[in-house]
Design an enzyme around this catalytic site. Sequence first.
Site, PDB file in Angstrom:
ATOM      1  N   ARG A 161       0.823  -1.228   0.000  1.00  0.00           N
ATOM      2  CA  ARG A 161       0.000   0.000   0.000  1.00  0.00           C
ATOM      3  C   ARG A 161       0.851   1.269   0.000  1.00  0.00           C
ATOM      4  NH1 ARG A 161      -2.362  -3.455  -1.315  1.00  0.00           N
ATOM      5  NH2 ARG A 161      -4.205  -4.452  -0.473  1.00  0.00           N
ATOM      6  N   SER A 239     -11.394   0.325   3.791  1.00  0.00           N
ATOM      7  CA  SER A 239     -10.641   0.084   5.037  1.00  0.00           C
ATOM      8  C   SER A 239     -10.022   1.381   5.538  1.00  0.00           C
ATOM      9  CB  SER A 239      -9.521  -0.925   4.789  1.00  0.00           C
ATOM     10  OG  SER A 239     -10.052  -2.121   4.282  1.00  0.00           O
ATOM     11  N   GLU A 335      -5.485   4.604   6.409  1.00  0.00           N
ATOM     12  CA  GLU A 335      -5.278   4.401   4.972  1.00  0.00           C
ATOM     13  C   GLU A 335      -5.766   5.594   4.151  1.00  0.00           C
ATOM     14  OE1 GLU A 335      -6.221   0.463   3.252  1.00  0.00           O
ATOM     15  OE2 GLU A 335      -7.013   1.530   1.527  1.00  0.00           O
TER      16      GLU A 335
HETATM   17  C1  LIG Z   1     -15.805   0.037  -0.785  1.00  0.00           C
HETATM   18  C2  LIG Z   1     -14.324   0.259  -0.966  1.00  0.00           C
HETATM   19  C3  LIG Z   1     -13.486  -0.846  -1.151  1.00  0.00           C
HETATM   20  C4  LIG Z   1     -12.113  -0.649  -1.332  1.00  0.00           C
HETATM   21  N1  LIG Z   1     -11.322  -1.757  -1.501  1.00  0.00           N
HETATM   22  C5  LIG Z   1      -9.981  -1.607  -1.669  1.00  0.00           C
HETATM   23  C6  LIG Z   1      -9.140  -2.755  -1.837  1.00  0.00           C
HETATM   24  O1  LIG Z   1      -9.602  -3.905  -1.861  1.00  0.00           O
HETATM   25  N2  LIG Z   1      -7.811  -2.558  -2.001  1.00  0.00           N
HETATM   26  C7  LIG Z   1      -7.272  -1.289  -2.005  1.00  0.00           C
HETATM   27  O2  LIG Z   1      -6.048  -1.175  -2.174  1.00  0.00           O
HETATM   28  N3  LIG Z   1      -8.042  -0.195  -1.847  1.00  0.00           N
HETATM   29  C8  LIG Z   1      -9.377  -0.307  -1.683  1.00  0.00           C
HETATM   30  N4  LIG Z   1     -10.159   0.792  -1.511  1.00  0.00           N
HETATM   31  C9  LIG Z   1      -9.543   2.122  -1.462  1.00  0.00           C
HETATM   32  C10 LIG Z   1      -9.574   2.865  -2.836  1.00  0.00           C
HETATM   33  O3  LIG Z   1     -10.706   2.523  -3.572  1.00  0.00           O
HETATM   34  C11 LIG Z   1      -8.345   2.572  -3.671  1.00  0.00           C
HETATM   35  O4  LIG Z   1      -7.185   2.914  -2.966  1.00  0.00           O
HETATM   36  C12 LIG Z   1      -8.368   3.324  -5.004  1.00  0.00           C
HETATM   37  O5  LIG Z   1      -7.253   2.928  -5.773  1.00  0.00           O
HETATM   38  C13 LIG Z   1      -8.366   4.835  -4.827  1.00  0.00           C
HETATM   39  O6  LIG Z   1      -8.704   5.438  -6.084  1.00  0.00           O
HETATM   40  P1  LIG Z   1      -9.335   6.894  -6.205  1.00  0.00           P
HETATM   41  O7  LIG Z   1      -9.250   7.290  -7.636  1.00  0.00           O
HETATM   42  O8  LIG Z   1     -10.669   6.963  -5.600  1.00  0.00           O
HETATM   43  O9  LIG Z   1      -8.277   7.739  -5.330  1.00  0.00           O
HETATM   44  P2  LIG Z   1      -8.483   9.128  -4.616  1.00  0.00           P
HETATM   45  O10 LIG Z   1      -9.198   8.937  -3.330  1.00  0.00           O
HETATM   46  O11 LIG Z   1      -9.019  10.148  -5.554  1.00  0.00           O
HETATM   47  O12 LIG Z   1      -6.952   9.498  -4.305  1.00  0.00           O
HETATM   48  C14 LIG Z   1      -6.196   8.688  -3.400  1.00  0.00           C
HETATM   49  C15 LIG Z   1      -4.739   9.199  -3.388  1.00  0.00           C
HETATM   50  O13 LIG Z   1      -4.167   9.053  -4.676  1.00  0.00           O
HETATM   51  C16 LIG Z   1      -3.743  10.311  -5.191  1.00  0.00           C
HETATM   52  N5  LIG Z   1      -4.046  10.323  -6.639  1.00  0.00           N
HETATM   53  C17 LIG Z   1      -5.242  10.078  -7.235  1.00  0.00           C
HETATM   54  N6  LIG Z   1      -5.120  10.089  -8.577  1.00  0.00           N
HETATM   55  C18 LIG Z   1      -3.802  10.381  -8.819  1.00  0.00           C
HETATM   56  C19 LIG Z   1      -3.043  10.545 -10.013  1.00  0.00           C
HETATM   57  N7  LIG Z   1      -3.589  10.404 -11.238  1.00  0.00           N
HETATM   58  N8  LIG Z   1      -1.726  10.879  -9.887  1.00  0.00           N
HETATM   59  C20 LIG Z   1      -1.150  11.008  -8.675  1.00  0.00           C
HETATM   60  N9  LIG Z   1      -1.819  10.854  -7.517  1.00  0.00           N
HETATM   61  C21 LIG Z   1      -3.127  10.534  -7.590  1.00  0.00           C
HETATM   62  C22 LIG Z   1      -4.511  11.352  -4.412  1.00  0.00           C
HETATM   63  O14 LIG Z   1      -3.798  12.582  -4.377  1.00  0.00           O
HETATM   64  C23 LIG Z   1      -4.608  10.683  -3.050  1.00  0.00           C
HETATM   65  O15 LIG Z   1      -3.398  10.864  -2.362  1.00  0.00           O
HETATM   66  C24 LIG Z   1     -11.543   0.642  -1.329  1.00  0.00           C
HETATM   67  C25 LIG Z   1     -12.408   1.766  -1.142  1.00  0.00           C
HETATM   68  C26 LIG Z   1     -13.785   1.562  -0.967  1.00  0.00           C
HETATM   69  C27 LIG Z   1     -14.677   2.764  -0.803  1.00  0.00           C
END
Ligand SMILES: Cc1cc2nc3c(=O)[nH]c(=O)nc-3n(C[C@H](O)[C@H](O)[C@H](O)COP(=O)(O)OP(=O)(O)OC[C@H]3O[C@@H](n4cnc5c(N)ncnc54)[C@H](O)[C@@H]3O)c2cc1C
Length: 339
Positions: A161, A239, A335
Amino acid sequence: MGELLADHTTLRLGGPARHWFTHTDPAAWPDLARTVRREPGRPFTLGGGSNTLGGDTGYDGTVLRMATRGITCRHTGPGTVEVNVQAGEPLAGLVAFTVAEQLSGIEYLSGIPGTVGAAPVQNTGAYGQEIADVLTRITAYDWRTGHTLDLPPAACGFGYRTSVFKARPGRLTILTLTLRLARSERAAPVGYRHLADHLAVPLRTRPPLAEAAAAVLEHRSARGLLLPETGDDSRQAGSVFLNPPVTPEQAAAVRAAGGPLHRDRDNLLRTSAGWLLEHTGHQPGQELQPGIHTSRRRTLTLTARAGATANGFTAALATMADRVHAATGIRLHPEPVHI
Ligand SMILES: Cc1cc2nc3c(=O)[nH]c(=O)nc-3n(C[C@H](O)[C@H](O)[C@H](O)COP(=O)(O)OP(=O)(O)OC[C@H]3O[C@@H](n4cnc5c(N)ncnc54)[C@H](O)[C@@H]3O)c2cc1C
């Protein structure tokens, strides 16, 4: 008033951002980057907001939301295909596309919300697969130098992570990912016992690709790991704590109490954050702060309901982590990213 973080995050919390840009057209990136650079400070790059907590008073800076779309495939050898994806593509959509194209490598990431561009940031993973396993290249814009970099995985510092993108927040915006996938009707070997049991196959079996992806969705649904559209658990960021590393003494205590232990890709011994929470008296459906509850299905997920605030969310995290630390000496680290 600017765009509200609450409207762009799955917790639906957070006030307005001072400046807001949305990136939709890859060809227009140089112009957009120049415009964004005119604002003070480096932008906060936002994907789907599924791992982000917006502060109650908003963000006195620039938010750059990634909404570029596009997936292209290139055959690179017998049985291998390179898939190039724009950062704004939904990860779940990319997984569904690769499964439909009979490309194996990310099928166990089915059902994870958010964008493709955010996946390398915390090396998003599930059921033994991580995005780092299949990445061959990332293009990322460096806000310090104003150059676009072509990064091989070895330069990305991937771990459990984590990555250089997470370690240096605000420095790099990921624009595209290239993945190498295997053309196959079969999924990668099932490496996760509960999923193997769900599929009724022995561990290490390679089920048909579509069956594996469907089983992941069913299993996630049963464990409260999908993002529901409505209901008490619909506002959440998954999480809330990482699985913490443990010392040999802590590991012995966890083992003696019947808790789980596993080694991560760096061979660090970790235990389960969810188990620690339940072991120290937390339960599903518990209200910790006004409007902030543990999910009805899962103690490791915090949900926001009417009356919830970002301050309440962080206070709930602190209460949970302090209780675990007082009882076990193990420190939990959140996280979700706080903007
Ligand atoms: C129901 C649920 C289940 C989930 N299950 C998992 C799981 O099984 N495994 C897991 O690892 N995670 C899980 N997650 C967490 C999350 O979905 C993941 O980490 C996902 O990859 C985040 O994507 P996002 O686009 O929403 O990120 P955001 O929330 O928009 O951003 C997260 C971080 O990434 C950075 N970021 C976003 N896009 C970019 C980019 N293009 N360039 C540079 N930095 C960037 C942001 O600045 C921030 O620091 C879960 C979340 C939920 C709500």
